[in-house]
Write a protein that holds these residues in place. Sequence first.
Motif, PDB file in Angstrom:
ATOM      1  N   MET A 282       0.923  -1.913   0.132  1.00 11.54           N
ATOM      2  CA  MET A 282       0.185  -0.292   0.155  1.00 11.54           C
ATOM      3  C   MET A 282       1.001   1.654  -0.317  1.00 11.54           C
ATOM      4  O   MET A 282       1.962   1.024   0.537  1.00 11.54           O
ATOM      5  CB  MET A 282      -0.651  -0.235   1.443  1.00 11.54           C
ATOM      6  N   ILE A 283       0.593   2.308  -0.873  1.00 10.51           N
ATOM      7  CA  ILE A 283       1.526   3.493  -0.889  1.00 10.51           C
ATOM      8  C   ILE A 283       0.925   3.766   0.465  1.00 10.51           C
ATOM      9  O   ILE A 283       0.121   4.155   1.168  1.00 10.51           O
ATOM     10  CB  ILE A 283       0.718   4.342  -1.822  1.00 10.51           C
ATOM     11  N   HIS A 284       2.273   4.839   0.967  1.00  8.17           N
ATOM     12  CA  HIS A 284       2.694   5.472   2.690  1.00  8.17           C
ATOM     13  C   HIS A 284       2.161   7.233   1.654  1.00  8.17           C
ATOM     14  O   HIS A 284       3.506   7.452   0.982  1.00  8.17           O
ATOM     15  CB  HIS A 284       3.664   5.212   2.576  1.00  8.17           C
ATOM     16  N   ARG A 285       1.048   7.447   2.356  1.00  6.32           N
ATOM     17  CA  ARG A 285       0.896   9.125   1.819  1.00  6.32           C
ATOM     18  C   ARG A 285       2.171   9.995   1.959  1.00  6.32           C
ATOM     19  O   ARG A 285       2.878   9.524   3.638  1.00  6.32           O
ATOM     20  CB  ARG A 285      -0.520   9.149   1.860  1.00  6.32           C
ATOM     21  N   GLY A 286       2.092  10.808   1.932  1.00  6.75           N
ATOM     22  CA  GLY A 286       3.719  12.327   1.924  1.00  6.75           C
ATOM     23  C   GLY A 286       5.088  11.444   1.425  1.00  6.75           C
ATOM     24  O   GLY A 286       5.962  12.488   1.480  1.00  6.75           O
ATOM     25  N   TYR A 287       5.047  10.156   1.116  1.00  8.00           N
ATOM     26  CA  TYR A 287       6.298   9.925   0.344  1.00  8.00           C
ATOM     27  C   TYR A 287       6.189   9.462  -0.644  1.00  8.00           C
ATOM     28  O   TYR A 287       5.702   9.119  -1.990  1.00  8.00           O
ATOM     29  CB  TYR A 287       6.311   9.031   1.339  1.00  8.00           C
ATOM     30  N   ILE A 288       7.483  10.069  -1.519  1.00  6.07           N
ATOM     31  CA  ILE A 288       7.584   9.718  -2.418  1.00  6.07           C
ATOM     32  C   ILE A 288       7.716   8.392  -3.037  1.00  6.07           C
ATOM     33  O   ILE A 288       8.416   7.973  -2.527  1.00  6.07           O
ATOM     34  CB  ILE A 288       9.047  10.218  -3.878  1.00  6.07           C
ATOM     35  N   TRP A 289       7.183   7.885  -4.263  1.00  6.29           N
ATOM     36  CA  TRP A 289       7.400   6.006  -4.737  1.00  6.29           C
ATOM     37  C   TRP A 289       8.099   5.544  -5.277  1.00  6.29           C
ATOM     38  O   TRP A 289       8.155   6.405  -6.230  1.00  6.29           O
ATOM     39  CB  TRP A 289       5.882   6.271  -4.451  1.00  6.29           C
ATOM     40  N   ASN A 290       8.352   4.016  -5.634  1.00  8.30           N
ATOM     41  CA  ASN A 290       9.213   4.388  -7.189  1.00  8.30           C
ATOM     42  C   ASN A 290       8.279   3.173  -7.001  1.00  8.30           C
ATOM     43  O   ASN A 290       6.825   2.355  -6.736  1.00  8.30           O
ATOM     44  CB  ASN A 290      10.481   3.652  -7.424  1.00  8.30           C
ATOM     45  N   MET A 291       7.732   2.060  -8.704  1.00  6.43           N
ATOM     46  CA  MET A 291       7.250   1.850  -9.096  1.00  6.43           C
ATOM     47  C   MET A 291       7.033   0.387  -8.467  1.00  6.43           C
ATOM     48  O   MET A 291       5.959  -0.493  -8.273  1.00  6.43           O
ATOM     49  CB  MET A 291       7.372   1.307 -10.491  1.00  6.43           C
ATOM     50  N   SER A 292       8.152  -0.264  -8.640  1.00  7.86           N
ATOM     51  CA  SER A 292       8.631  -1.647  -7.776  1.00  7.86           C
ATOM     52  C   SER A 292       7.681  -1.457  -6.206  1.00  7.86           C
ATOM     53  O   SER A 292       7.353  -2.700  -5.513  1.00  7.86           O
ATOM     54  CB  SER A 292      10.590  -1.378  -7.858  1.00  7.86           C
ATOM     55  N   GLU A 293       6.885  -0.634  -5.758  1.00  7.00           N
ATOM     56  CA  GLU A 293       6.634  -0.203  -4.145  1.00  7.00           C
ATOM     57  C   GLU A 293       5.039  -0.983  -4.434  1.00  7.00           C
ATOM     58  O   GLU A 293       4.508  -0.996  -3.416  1.00  7.00           O
ATOM     59  CB  GLU A 293       7.378   1.026  -3.528  1.00  7.00           C
ATOM     60  N   LEU A 294       4.366  -0.518  -5.491  1.00  2.00           N
ATOM     61  CA  LEU A 294       2.614  -0.818  -5.867  1.00  2.00           C
ATOM     62  C   LEU A 294       2.607  -2.171  -6.440  1.00  2.00           C
ATOM     63  O   LEU A 294       3.802  -2.612  -7.020  1.00  2.00           O
ATOM     64  CB  LEU A 294       3.481   0.083  -6.478  1.00  2.00           C
ATOM     65  N   THR A 295       1.261  -2.413  -6.322  1.00  2.00           N
ATOM     66  CA  THR A 295       0.736  -3.338  -6.579  1.00  2.00           C
ATOM     67  C   THR A 295      -0.254  -2.914  -7.452  1.00  2.00           C
ATOM     68  O   THR A 295      -1.192  -2.241  -6.608  1.00  2.00           O
ATOM     69  CB  THR A 295       0.678  -4.530  -4.655  1.00  2.00           C
ATOM     70  N   LEU A 296      -0.499  -3.973  -8.162  1.00  2.00           N
ATOM     71  CA  LEU A 296      -1.646  -4.117  -8.995  1.00  2.00           C
ATOM     72  C   LEU A 296      -2.820  -4.764  -8.894  1.00  2.00           C
ATOM     73  O   LEU A 296      -2.295  -5.755  -9.070  1.00  2.00           O
ATOM     74  CB  LEU A 296      -1.468  -3.431 -10.856  1.00  2.00           C
ATOM     75  N   LEU A 297      -3.738  -4.717  -9.438  1.00  2.00           N
ATOM     76  CA  LEU A 297      -5.203  -5.741  -9.061  1.00  2.00           C
ATOM     77  C   LEU A 297      -6.183  -5.779  -9.922  1.00  2.00           C
ATOM     78  O   LEU A 297      -5.854  -4.901 -10.780  1.00  2.00           O
ATOM     79  CB  LEU A 297      -6.197  -5.824  -7.661  1.00  2.00           C
ATOM     80  N   ILE A 298      -5.227  -7.329 -11.297  1.00  2.00           N
ATOM     81  CA  ILE A 298      -6.191  -6.780 -12.847  1.00  2.00           C
ATOM     82  C   ILE A 298      -6.979  -7.253 -12.366  1.00  2.00           C
ATOM     83  O   ILE A 298      -6.832  -9.179 -12.116  1.00  2.00           O
ATOM     84  CB  ILE A 298      -4.813  -7.156 -13.766  1.00  2.00           C
ATOM     85  N   VAL A 299      -8.163  -7.143 -12.660  1.00  2.00           N
ATOM     86  CA  VAL A 299      -9.510  -8.120 -12.437  1.00  2.00           C
ATOM     87  C   VAL A 299     -10.045  -7.819 -14.110  1.00  2.00           C
ATOM     88  O   VAL A 299     -11.031  -7.180 -14.382  1.00  2.00           O
ATOM     89  CB  VAL A 299     -10.720  -7.989 -12.107  1.00  2.00           C
ATOM     90  N   GLU A 300      -9.757  -9.283 -15.000  1.00  2.00           N
ATOM     91  CA  GLU A 300     -10.126  -9.209 -16.140  1.00  2.00           C
ATOM     92  C   GLU A 300     -10.147 -11.026 -16.007  1.00  2.00           C
ATOM     93  O   GLU A 300      -9.442 -11.740 -15.786  1.00  2.00           O
ATOM     94  CB  GLU A 300      -9.054  -9.216 -16.952  1.00  2.00           C
ATOM     95  N   ASP A 301     -11.329 -11.544 -16.929  1.00  2.00           N
ATOM     96  CA  ASP A 301     -11.581 -13.438 -16.931  1.00  2.00           C
ATOM     97  C   ASP A 301     -10.482 -13.494 -18.479  1.00  2.00           C
ATOM     98  O   ASP A 301     -10.928 -14.584 -18.369  1.00  2.00           O
ATOM     99  CB  ASP A 301     -12.964 -13.271 -16.920  1.00  2.00           C
ATOM    100  N   ASP A 302     -10.366 -12.622 -19.155  1.00  2.00           N
ATOM    101  CA  ASP A 302      -9.728 -12.681 -20.507  1.00  2.00           C
ATOM    102  C   ASP A 302      -8.382 -13.396 -20.397  1.00  2.00           C
ATOM    103  O   ASP A 302      -7.293 -12.155 -20.066  1.00  2.00           O
ATOM    104  CB  ASP A 302     -10.285 -12.007 -21.841  1.00  2.00           C
ATOM    105  N   ASP A 303      -8.015 -14.608 -20.569  1.00  2.00           N
ATOM    106  CA  ASP A 303      -6.321 -14.634 -19.615  1.00  2.00           C
ATOM    107  C   ASP A 303      -6.004 -14.042 -20.787  1.00  2.00           C
ATOM    108  O   ASP A 303      -4.804 -13.675 -20.720  1.00  2.00           O
ATOM    109  CB  ASP A 303      -6.176 -15.767 -20.431  1.00  2.00           C
TER     110      ASP A 303
END
Length: 241
Positions: A1-22
Amino acid sequence: MIHRGYIWNMSELTLLIVEDDDDIADILISYAQRDNMQTHRAVNGLEAINQLHNHDIDLVLLDVKLPEKDGWAVLSHIRQFSQVPVIMLTALDQDIDKIMALRMGADDYIVKPFNPNEVMARVQAVLRRSIVTTTPTAVPEKSYGNLKIDETQHLVTIQTADAIHTLNLTLTEYHFLLLLIQAPNKVFTRSEILDRCLPDSDALERTVDSHMSKLRKKLTTLPATVAINSVRGVGYRLEKL
């Protein structure tokens, strides 16, 4: 989860992809991982909700047509407990569908077929808007009337003599309100609001009306001493009652 107030880098981020098409899911996962993002995938609406309750997710890519629960139902459920950014993915290219998504709390809307590079650019744009960065000279709290915005906590409250009421806002509503409170009584035009709050979006000016309508209703449900008023043909301003 992003910590508000800090500059982030992409490796700290998590996406949830909700898609039934493989095939589509595999492409999105591949491009996200190329950008060093972590990913989870759900193939139906119920699984998406479970993933959100069990993992720290920074952004959701949410297909509309899903088994078990469709994307609209999932989005509605998400907004009952979380302000995680959500980008809708759909084959429906009608203005009414885009407006419906935004009214329900989506942060962006992408029509299939899409360019995966554009999707990832939209993801990064929404994430940038979702993160409040501070500097040593920044004022972490802004208040007007009994409305207070704590930028370090991303928290909006209405304070009365005997209670503190929290406003449950979408990310876009939060940014709209944060803009208005910067200059109370100033009229912000629709185009100015879009430029300041949704700079990387292709949203139309009527999108502002949709978000403002929901934001105004949320303010009126609480004992707020301020209100968002529209100026016909111009835009919106924050005023004391």
